[in-house]
Design an enzyme around this catalytic site. Structure first.
Site, PDB file in Angstrom:
ATOM      1  N   GLY A 156       0.029  28.205 -39.011  1.00  0.00           N
ATOM      2  CA  GLY A 156       0.371  26.845 -38.634  1.00  0.00           C
ATOM      3  C   GLY A 156      -0.816  26.123 -38.055  1.00  0.00           C
ATOM      4  N   ASP A 186      10.091  16.745 -31.458  1.00  0.00           N
ATOM      5  CA  ASP A 186       9.677  17.198 -32.795  1.00  0.00           C
ATOM      6  C   ASP A 186      10.801  17.999 -33.446  1.00  0.00           C
ATOM      7  OD1 ASP A 186       7.928  17.294 -34.920  1.00  0.00           O
ATOM      8  OD2 ASP A 186       6.918  19.102 -34.233  1.00  0.00           O
TER       9      ASP A 186
END
Length: 829
Positions: free
Chosen positions: A495, A610
């Site tokens: 990521g 998020d």
């Protein structure tokens, strides 16, 4: 007048009560007894001590016993003349010694096993403790085995019992029993554990860190200290330091009997290479210890590494459970002044105990060091005492105790009466508490104030995180063990923050380890935020933070392992089986409950910021948990918050937040509405390959809803499963969440309730009219599942907006094993 009369009486009682106590350790000299040469009638002088032969001495109470002596050929192979004879016991036997002063005693048992007695298996007990169980001696390297114990022994007869196992026998070559100096062992440890003197202490390791082996001839209490090099995990992290002619400044309670001067005149000092920050890991020693047992760990310090007296500090770690700030100047105020700490630590099932030292960023001079280590198992298994003390001795002890209690009561009563005439004073907080631990970051660019776990505020210019839960700190060494030193075979995802590995801690807990790119410095605000949030909240539907590592340039987060990955992996662009509609509803309900807890359950409320399908993780039972709190912030729930930078993931962003930069909990509600459409349609939230009006899922889905065409864009795999009423209710919830004006959106509590009703409609056997409102169906409300109330911890989360905006290719699917999502936002937002 009455107060003046009381003063002489109080002084007299004080002197009477303490007159029987020993003088301070400065007056202590090593006693002459008991030093026993077993199985012999010869006295031996070794290390300035005379070991008296026990034959015909009357010290042994036995049924069947014999002495053993090596022959002339074997005598040359024994390491000492003390081991050329032994006392052998065929049945239970005891050494009985007369003790004339109460206190802590050192008890040492010496064993040297030639071939013809190497098969012995036996137990040893004393003072009600089973000291050795099924003990055998193997001297393959031609060295003696010395077992040392520290016991509290009363006045009277003290017996050491040897019990052979089955058809075997027991033996011993030499015995030492002598009183320790006063205050050699304190009843309360530095981390607040009491009752140490009520346990038997079995010395497992005694290490001269940074120095050579010290034999009994070099030690004030005839101890042996071994060098530390064989226990050091990485020899490149530390170097030896030695002073040849230092004048040690002993300050009470430390004296030459706590540890000899050579221990304090050598040390291991951490190597700090300012040009290679990524290599500056903690110095770690790993010791074999008894599994799942309680240990007393004594660590010795003496500042011989500083060129001059300076106020600096560093950090000491013992396994994952203890962290302690070490400040030599604050502790002693002098250079070359010994001091030590005693910690009670529980070992785990690994049979290893790791002790580390590392720098603290709040100190301008980072020179961690360590001089000595002693590890003692706290033996708590009851044994047996076969030879009882004489009745006379018992009465003497009882009489002394009762007399002392009377004096204490009188003395205490007078003091209490005196105190009533005075104004009460405040009582200071004890210097040591069960976990007096502080942790500062080692990243040079961190400039945030810190508050300790105990609530005392310190202004530290470079510490990383306020209100940090220090019990979550995991040494880098432990992370390496858990991930097999970041083996690529355990890599399960990548990521924006870094790589994600599957791992298993020594406690057996499976974790997902998210490691930043070493030395990159990216993701620092998110790293800090996630620790602050997750160390203070606990909920069934929120991913738990198991621990974190913050050594030098390393930023590592360890979460509970979620075996089924992300929600998005189960919806599209993967080979995983498609989720049933009922499973999708249950997952959405779980995620909604988790978000509702963030908004309402934590003090002040937390906005996730998020919310997306890659941040909803699934365990082996498909239980949903919200993850990734790197962008979260404490949000005022009744008023908008103006943010200087919009953060989130394109496709999930609240358009009102994007246009006005006003962040509220309703921004999370909008993002969750997008997730609901993802669940319904099983497609990416942004797909540039589609026609223009279909690129954005939120816009396309709401357009189809208004036209009554929503069923045409459903995931084909669930079309036959969906009850029309459940579909209508679910789509209504999504539509409410996606309202342009935040005030028109429901709360997450309402969303969770409506989703539960959608699930109820799916499960009900009686089909309702498509346009019936859920709020009016009382019978259905009664059938709704009970929402459990989960315990929570109060969150006090503060922090300025982070300045990093990350990008997310929403149309690209993560790898099949990826657990943690990318945290990015598209530049074209």
């Amino acid at each position: 007048m009455e107060d003046k009369l009381h003063q002489p009486l109080i002084l007299l009682l004080f002197l009477v009560f303490f007159s029987s106590y020993q003088l301070p350790s400065s007056a202590y000299t090593l006693p002459d007894k008991y030093f026993i040469n077993c199985g012999s009638n010869i006295n031996l002088n070794i290390a300035s001590r005379t070991y008296v032969g026990d034959m015909n001495s009357g010290l042994v109470s036995f049924t069947k016993q014999q002495s053993f002596a090596t022959d002339n050929n074997q005598a040359s192979k024994t390491p000492s003349a003390l081991y050329r004879t032994a006392r052998i016991f065929r049945q239970m036997s005891s050494y009985v010694l007369e003790i004339d002063s109460i206190g802590s005693y050192l008890v040492r048992l010496h064993f040297f096993s030639p071939m013809n007695i190497s098969t012995a298996v036996f137990d040893v007990s004393a003072s009600g403790f089973l000291l050795l169980h099924n003990f055998t001696v193997q001297n393959s390297n031609n060295t003696a085995v010395i077992k040392e114990f520290i016991l509290s022994i009363p006045i009277g007869r003290f017996s050491i019992n040897f019990v052979p196992q089955r058809s075997s026998f027991a033996f011993v070559n030499a015995i030492e029993v002598f009183p320790a100096p006063p205050d050699f062992i304190i009843d309360e440890s530095s981390n607040g554990n009491k009752g140490i003197l009520s346990q038997a202490l079995h010395t497992i390791h005694r290490i001269n860190v940074g120095g050579p082996t010290l034999s009994p001839e070099n030690d004030t209490l005839l101890r042996t200290w071994l060098p530390d090099d064989g226990y050091l995990y990485d020899a490149h992290t530390a170097k030896n330091r030695q002073v040849l002619a230092a004048q040690l400044n002993y300050l009470a309670p430390v004296n030459k009997f706590i540890a000899p001067a050579p221990v304090y005149m050598t040390a291991k000092e951490m190597i700090i290479d300012t040009s290679r920050q990524s290599n500056n890991f903690n110095v770690t020693w790993s010791y074999d210890v008894t599994r799942n047992a309680r240990h007393l760990v004594r660590v010795h310090f003496c500042d011989i590494v500083s060129s001059s007296l300076s106020n600096f500090q560093f950090l000491l770690y013992i396994d994952c459970c203890l962290s302690q700030k070490i400040n030599p100047y604050q502790r002693t105020g002098r250079w070359a002044t010994p001091f030590y700490f005693d910690f009670v630590v529980d070992s785990d099932d690994s049979g290893l105990m790791n002790i580390s030292i590392g720098p603290d960023s709040s100190s301008s001079v980072q020179t961690p060091f360590l001089n000595g280590v002693e590890i003692m198992e706290m033996v708590g298994v009851p044994g047996f005492v076969t030879v009882k003390s004489k009745q006379k001795s018992v009465f003497v002890i009882v009489g002394l105790v009762l007399g002392g209690l009377v004096l204490v009561c009188v003395f205490g009563g007078l003091l209490c009466n005196r105190s009533k005439c005075r104004k009460s004073k405040s009582v200071e907080t004890p210097e040591w508490s069960p976990l007096t631990a502080y942790k500062g970051s080692t990243h040079s660019n961190r400039k945030m104030p810190q508050q300790s776990k105990l609530g005392r505020e310190d202004t530290i210019n470079t510490s990383p995180v306020r209100d940090l839960n220090l019990g979550l700190k995991i040494p880098f060494f432990e992370i390496q063990l858990a991930t097999s030193n970041f083996d690529t075979k355990l890599l399960i995802g990548k990521g924006g923050f870094g790589d994600v590995y599957r791992g298993t801690l020594r406690t057996g807990i499976k974790v997902a380890v998210k490691r930043s790119k070493p030395g990159s410095g990216q993701g620092l605000p998110e790293f800090q935020t996630e620790i602050m949030v997750l160390s203070r909240i606990r909920h069934l539907h929120l991913v738990s933070l198991i621990g974190y590592c913050d050594e030098m340039s390393e930023m590592i987060l360890a979460y509970e392992f979620m075996g089924k990955g992300t929600l998005r992996e189960h919806l599209y662009n993967s080979e995983l089986p498609s989720l049933l509609w009922k499973q999708r509803l249950e997952i959405c309900i779980g995620a909604a409950r988790g978000l509702n807890y963030l908004h309402k359950g934590a003090s002040g409320g937390i906005i996730h910021r998020d919310v997306k399908s890659t941040n909803i993780l699934l365990d082996e039972n498909l239980l949903a948990k919200v993850a990734d709190f790197g962008l979260s912030r404490l949000g005022p729930l009744d008023q908008s918050h103006v943010s200087t930078v919009v953060k989130g993931t394109f496709g999930y962003l609240d358009p009102e937040y994007f246009s006005t930069q006003q962040l509220t909990e309703k921004s999370d509600v909008y993002s969750f509405g997008v997730v609901l459409l993802e669940v319904l349609c099983a497609r990416a939230v942004v797909d540039p390959t589609l026609p223009k009006d279909q690129v954005n899922l939120a816009e396309w889905g709401m357009l189809c809803k208004k036209k009554g065409l929503l069923e045409q864009i459903l995931d084909p795999s669930i079309k036959p499963q969906i009850n029309p009423n459940s579909l209508r209710k679910f789509s209504d919830i999504a539509e409410k969440c996606l309202q342009e004006d935040a005030v028109d959106r429901p709360t997450m509590s309402d969303v969770a309730w409506e989703l539960e009703y959608a699930l109820q409609l799916q499960q009900t056997a009686v089909a309702q009219e498509p346009h019936e409102d859920s709020m009016s169906i009382i019978s259905a409300m009664l059938l709704l599942p009970v929402v459990p109330s989960f315990p929570s911890m109060t969150a006090q989360f503060r922090g300025d907006d982070t300045s990093i905006i990350r990008e997310d290719d929403s149309d690209s699917a993560p790898s099949a094993g990826e657990v943690f999502s990318l945290l990015r936002i598209d530049d074209t937002r």
